[in-house]
Design a protein around this motif. Structure first.
Motif, PDB file in Angstrom:
ATOM      1  N   ARG A  71       0.763  -1.042   0.073  1.00  0.00           N
ATOM      2  CA  ARG A  71      -0.017   0.031  -0.012  1.00  0.00           C
ATOM      3  C   ARG A  71       0.884   1.243  -0.021  1.00  0.00           C
ATOM      4  NH1 ARG A  71      -4.413  -0.926   4.649  1.00  0.00           N
ATOM      5  NH2 ARG A  71      -5.260  -2.966   4.209  1.00  0.00           N
ATOM      6  N   ALA A  72       2.012   1.127   1.049  1.00  0.00           N
ATOM      7  CA  ALA A  72       2.896   2.371   0.840  1.00  0.00           C
ATOM      8  C   ALA A  72       3.862   2.583  -0.223  1.00  0.00           C
ATOM      9  CB  ALA A  72       3.656   2.252   2.120  1.00  0.00           C
ATOM     10  N   GLY A  73       4.165   1.511  -1.048  1.00  0.00           N
ATOM     11  CA  GLY A  73       5.187   1.517  -2.454  1.00  0.00           C
ATOM     12  C   GLY A  73       6.304   1.530  -1.630  1.00  0.00           C
ATOM     13  N   ILE A  74       6.632   0.757  -0.682  1.00  0.00           N
ATOM     14  CA  ILE A  74       7.961   0.569  -0.243  1.00  0.00           C
ATOM     15  C   ILE A  74       8.115  -1.139  -0.099  1.00  0.00           C
ATOM     16  CG2 ILE A  74       8.086   2.755   1.032  1.00  0.00           C
ATOM     17  CD1 ILE A  74       7.592   1.277   3.632  1.00  0.00           C
ATOM     18  N   HIS A  75       9.340  -1.312   0.026  1.00  0.00           N
ATOM     19  CA  HIS A  75       9.894  -2.930   0.027  1.00  0.00           C
ATOM     20  C   HIS A  75       9.524  -3.532   1.724  1.00  0.00           C
ATOM     21  CE1 HIS A  75      11.985  -6.575  -0.089  1.00  0.00           C
ATOM     22  NE2 HIS A  75      11.917  -6.512  -1.501  1.00  0.00           N
ATOM     23  N   ARG A  76       8.718  -4.532   1.874  1.00  0.00           N
ATOM     24  CA  ARG A  76       8.790  -5.167   2.838  1.00  0.00           C
ATOM     25  C   ARG A  76       9.741  -5.211   3.855  1.00  0.00           C
ATOM     26  NH1 ARG A  76       9.489  -9.456   5.358  1.00  0.00           N
ATOM     27  NH2 ARG A  76      10.686 -10.663   3.551  1.00  0.00           N
TER      28      ARG A  76
END
Length: 80
Positions: free
Chosen positions: A33-38
């Motif tokens: 959702r945030a557009g960042i890597h887990r």
């Protein structure tokens, strides 16, 4: 001026984790959702990452909360 410490990173990460858990969202879903890597999000939650403002805003928006919620346990102080 007070210094920022590793404890502050841990406190911020704990707030992100608590809000994510409160909403029943997985790390993977929040990262998507945030557009960042887990793995980056995992590092933030463990206090291992000195997160930038844009990523703070991305995470807050992905959680649907104002950024101030993620800084709830911080105390501001002014000197001088």
């Amino acid at each position: 001026m007070s210094s920022v410490s590793h404890k502050d990173l841990e406190r911020f990460g704990a707030r992100v984790r608590a809000e994510r858990a409160r909403q029943g969202v997985s790390q993977e879903d929040l990262a998507d959702r945030a557009g960042i890597h887990r793995t980056y999000l995992g590092g933030v939650e463990r206090g291992e990452r000195n997160i930038g403002l844009l990523n703070v805003l991305r995470i807050a928006r992905a959680l649907g909360v104002p950024p101030s919620v993620l800084f709830k346990d911080f105390q501001g102080s002014r000197t001088g």
